[in-house]
Design a protein around this motif. Structure first.
Motif, PDB file in Angstrom:
ATOM      1  N   ASN A   1       9.320  -7.672  12.487  1.00  0.00           N
ATOM      2  CA  ASN A   1       7.966  -8.095  12.139  1.00  0.00           C
ATOM      3  C   ASN A   1       7.036  -6.907  11.921  1.00  0.00           C
ATOM      4  OD1 ASN A   1       6.686 -10.568  11.565  1.00  0.00           O
ATOM      5  ND2 ASN A   1       5.499 -10.474  13.454  1.00  0.00           N
ATOM      6  N   THR A   2       7.535  -5.875  11.230  1.00  0.00           N
ATOM      7  CA  THR A   2       6.729  -4.699  10.975  1.00  0.00           C
ATOM      8  C   THR A   2       6.854  -4.272   9.516  1.00  0.00           C
ATOM      9  OG1 THR A   2       8.495  -3.156  11.543  1.00  0.00           O
ATOM     10  CG2 THR A   2       7.039  -3.840  13.340  1.00  0.00           C
ATOM     11  N   VAL A   3       5.859  -3.535   9.070  1.00  0.00           N
ATOM     12  CA  VAL A   3       5.878  -2.883   7.766  1.00  0.00           C
ATOM     13  C   VAL A   3       5.508  -1.422   7.997  1.00  0.00           C
ATOM     14  CG1 VAL A   3       4.876  -2.781   5.464  1.00  0.00           C
ATOM     15  CG2 VAL A   3       5.271  -4.995   6.562  1.00  0.00           C
TER      16      VAL A   3
ATOM     17  N   ASP B   1      -1.398   8.616  -7.099  1.00  0.00           N
ATOM     18  CA  ASP B   1      -1.447   9.894  -6.385  1.00  0.00           C
ATOM     19  C   ASP B   1      -0.478   9.985  -5.207  1.00  0.00           C
ATOM     20  OD1 ASP B   1      -4.353   9.476  -4.191  1.00  0.00           O
ATOM     21  OD2 ASP B   1      -2.866   8.035  -4.900  1.00  0.00           O
ATOM     22  N   VAL B   2       0.222   8.894  -4.889  1.00  0.00           N
ATOM     23  CA  VAL B   2       1.188   8.960  -3.789  1.00  0.00           C
ATOM     24  C   VAL B   2       2.611   8.683  -4.242  1.00  0.00           C
ATOM     25  CG1 VAL B   2      -0.612   8.213  -2.177  1.00  0.00           C
ATOM     26  CG2 VAL B   2       1.040   6.535  -3.053  1.00  0.00           C
ATOM     27  N   LYS B   3       2.795   8.346  -5.506  1.00  0.00           N
ATOM     28  CA  LYS B   3       4.143   8.057  -6.005  1.00  0.00           C
ATOM     29  C   LYS B   3       5.060   9.255  -5.801  1.00  0.00           C
ATOM     30  CE  LYS B   3       3.005   4.595  -9.491  1.00  0.00           C
ATOM     31  NZ  LYS B   3       2.867   4.289 -10.947  1.00  0.00           N
ATOM     32  N   GLY B   4       6.242   8.979  -5.296  1.00  0.00           N
ATOM     33  CA  GLY B   4       7.199  10.039  -5.020  1.00  0.00           C
ATOM     34  C   GLY B   4       7.033  10.691  -3.665  1.00  0.00           C
ATOM     35  N   ARG B   5       5.918  10.399  -2.996  1.00  0.00           N
ATOM     36  CA  ARG B   5       5.680  10.989  -1.669  1.00  0.00           C
ATOM     37  C   ARG B   5       5.657   9.937  -0.558  1.00  0.00           C
ATOM     38  NH1 ARG B   5       0.948  13.338  -0.544  1.00  0.00           N
ATOM     39  NH2 ARG B   5      -0.272  12.083  -2.034  1.00  0.00           N
ATOM     40  N   PHE B   6       5.163   8.739  -0.873  1.00  0.00           N
ATOM     41  CA  PHE B   6       5.050   7.670   0.126  1.00  0.00           C
ATOM     42  C   PHE B   6       6.063   6.577  -0.167  1.00  0.00           C
ATOM     43  CE2 PHE B   6       0.239   8.186   1.290  1.00  0.00           C
ATOM     44  CZ  PHE B   6       0.456   9.540   1.529  1.00  0.00           C
ATOM     45  N   THR B   7       6.545   5.953   0.908  1.00  0.00           N
ATOM     46  CA  THR B   7       7.465   4.830   0.759  1.00  0.00           C
ATOM     47  C   THR B   7       7.051   3.716   1.720  1.00  0.00           C
ATOM     48  OG1 THR B   7       9.292   6.321   0.224  1.00  0.00           O
ATOM     49  CG2 THR B   7       9.863   4.078   0.865  1.00  0.00           C
ATOM     50  N   ILE B   8       6.840   2.533   1.157  1.00  0.00           N
ATOM     51  CA  ILE B   8       6.531   1.365   1.973  1.00  0.00           C
ATOM     52  C   ILE B   8       7.795   0.539   2.132  1.00  0.00           C
ATOM     53  CG2 ILE B   8       5.791  -0.024  -0.027  1.00  0.00           C
ATOM     54  CD1 ILE B   8       3.698  -1.337   1.815  1.00  0.00           C
ATOM     55  N   SER B   9       8.020   0.032   3.322  1.00  0.00           N
ATOM     56  CA  SER B   9       9.196  -0.804   3.567  1.00  0.00           C
ATOM     57  C   SER B   9       8.863  -1.812   4.664  1.00  0.00           C
ATOM     58  CB  SER B   9      10.406   0.041   3.968  1.00  0.00           C
ATOM     59  OG  SER B   9      10.122   0.819   5.115  1.00  0.00           O
ATOM     60  N   ARG B  10       9.581  -2.893   4.651  1.00  0.00           N
ATOM     61  CA  ARG B  10       9.323  -3.906   5.673  1.00  0.00           C
ATOM     62  C   ARG B  10      10.594  -4.221   6.436  1.00  0.00           C
ATOM     63  NH1 ARG B  10       6.199  -8.303   3.118  1.00  0.00           N
ATOM     64  NH2 ARG B  10       6.377  -9.260   5.185  1.00  0.00           N
ATOM     65  N   HIS B  11      10.388  -4.600   7.681  1.00  0.00           N
ATOM     66  CA  HIS B  11      11.500  -4.851   8.591  1.00  0.00           C
ATOM     67  C   HIS B  11      11.214  -6.196   9.243  1.00  0.00           C
ATOM     68  CE1 HIS B  11      11.794  -0.538   7.919  1.00  0.00           C
ATOM     69  NE2 HIS B  11      10.523  -0.467   8.264  1.00  0.00           N
ATOM     70  N   ASN B  12      11.564  -7.239   8.535  1.00  0.00           N
ATOM     71  CA  ASN B  12      11.157  -8.569   8.976  1.00  0.00           C
ATOM     72  C   ASN B  12      11.751  -8.944  10.332  1.00  0.00           C
ATOM     73  OD1 ASN B  12       9.563  -8.868   6.728  1.00  0.00           O
ATOM     74  ND2 ASN B  12      10.956 -10.252   5.654  1.00  0.00           N
ATOM     75  N   ALA B  13      12.913  -8.390  10.648  1.00  0.00           N
ATOM     76  CA  ALA B  13      13.509  -8.700  11.946  1.00  0.00           C
ATOM     77  C   ALA B  13      12.616  -8.220  13.083  1.00  0.00           C
ATOM     78  CB  ALA B  13      14.889  -8.077  12.050  1.00  0.00           C
TER      79      ALA B  13
ATOM     80  N   SER C   1       3.018   2.487  11.087  1.00  0.00           N
ATOM     81  CA  SER C   1       3.614   1.176  11.321  1.00  0.00           C
ATOM     82  C   SER C   1       2.518   0.125  11.405  1.00  0.00           C
ATOM     83  CB  SER C   1       4.424   1.189  12.614  1.00  0.00           C
ATOM     84  OG  SER C   1       5.027  -0.069  12.839  1.00  0.00           O
ATOM     85  N   CYS C   2       2.794  -1.022  10.817  1.00  0.00           N
ATOM     86  CA  CYS C   2       1.897  -2.177  10.868  1.00  0.00           C
ATOM     87  C   CYS C   2       2.653  -3.295  11.574  1.00  0.00           C
ATOM     88  CB  CYS C   2       1.511  -2.583   9.455  1.00  0.00           C
ATOM     89  SG  CYS C   2       0.518  -4.097   9.341  1.00  0.00           S
ATOM     90  N   ASP C   3       2.144  -3.712  12.705  1.00  0.00           N
ATOM     91  CA  ASP C   3       2.810  -4.731  13.503  1.00  0.00           C
ATOM     92  C   ASP C   3       1.958  -5.980  13.577  1.00  0.00           C
ATOM     93  OD1 ASP C   3       3.403  -1.863  14.885  1.00  0.00           O
ATOM     94  OD2 ASP C   3       5.161  -3.161  14.903  1.00  0.00           O
TER      95      ASP C   3
END
Length: 123
Positions: free
Chosen positions: A77-79, A63-75, A21-23
């Protein structure tokens, strides 16, 4: 100034999963593209995944396609970065970074960086 804080790293066995998590504190992330980068000791950070400010587009290292997923949750304030099927070569310090404008895989274009969270994949 925008400050980013990463969390969620740790020691995991090969094949396991982690969620990073990135806050942000004090500032909204709504106007920023966010990238997750992996850095090995003595090396430059390499892009793992990036996401646009509106969350509609993402890009991943091969090398991470299909294994990693990035998403953001603006409500909130995290990614986040969901990492599945982890491999020993995924080991490193994972940093999140922010920039205004387009999401890019080039680390030098990012203006704000967190301190990183360590991910170790080992049996």
């Amino acid at each position: 100034q925008l400050q980013l804080v990463e969390s969620g790293g740790g020691l995991v066995q090969p094949g396991g999963s982690l969620r990073l998590s990135c806050d942000a504190s004090r500032f909204s992330l709504d106007d920023y593209a966010i990238g997750w980068f992996r850095q090995a000791p003595g090396k430059e950070p390499e892009a793992v995944a990036v996401i646009t400010s509106d969350g509609t587009r993402t890009n991943y290292a091969d090398d991470v396609k299909g294994r990693f997923t990035i998403s953001r949750h603006n409500a909130n304030n995290t990614v986040s970065l969901q990492m599945n099927s982890l491999k020993p070569e995924d080991t490193g310090s994972y940093l999140c970074a922010a920039k205004r404008g387009l999401a890019t895989m080039e680390s030098w274009r990012y203006t704000n960086w967190g301190q990183g969270t360590q991910v170790t994949v080992s049996s």
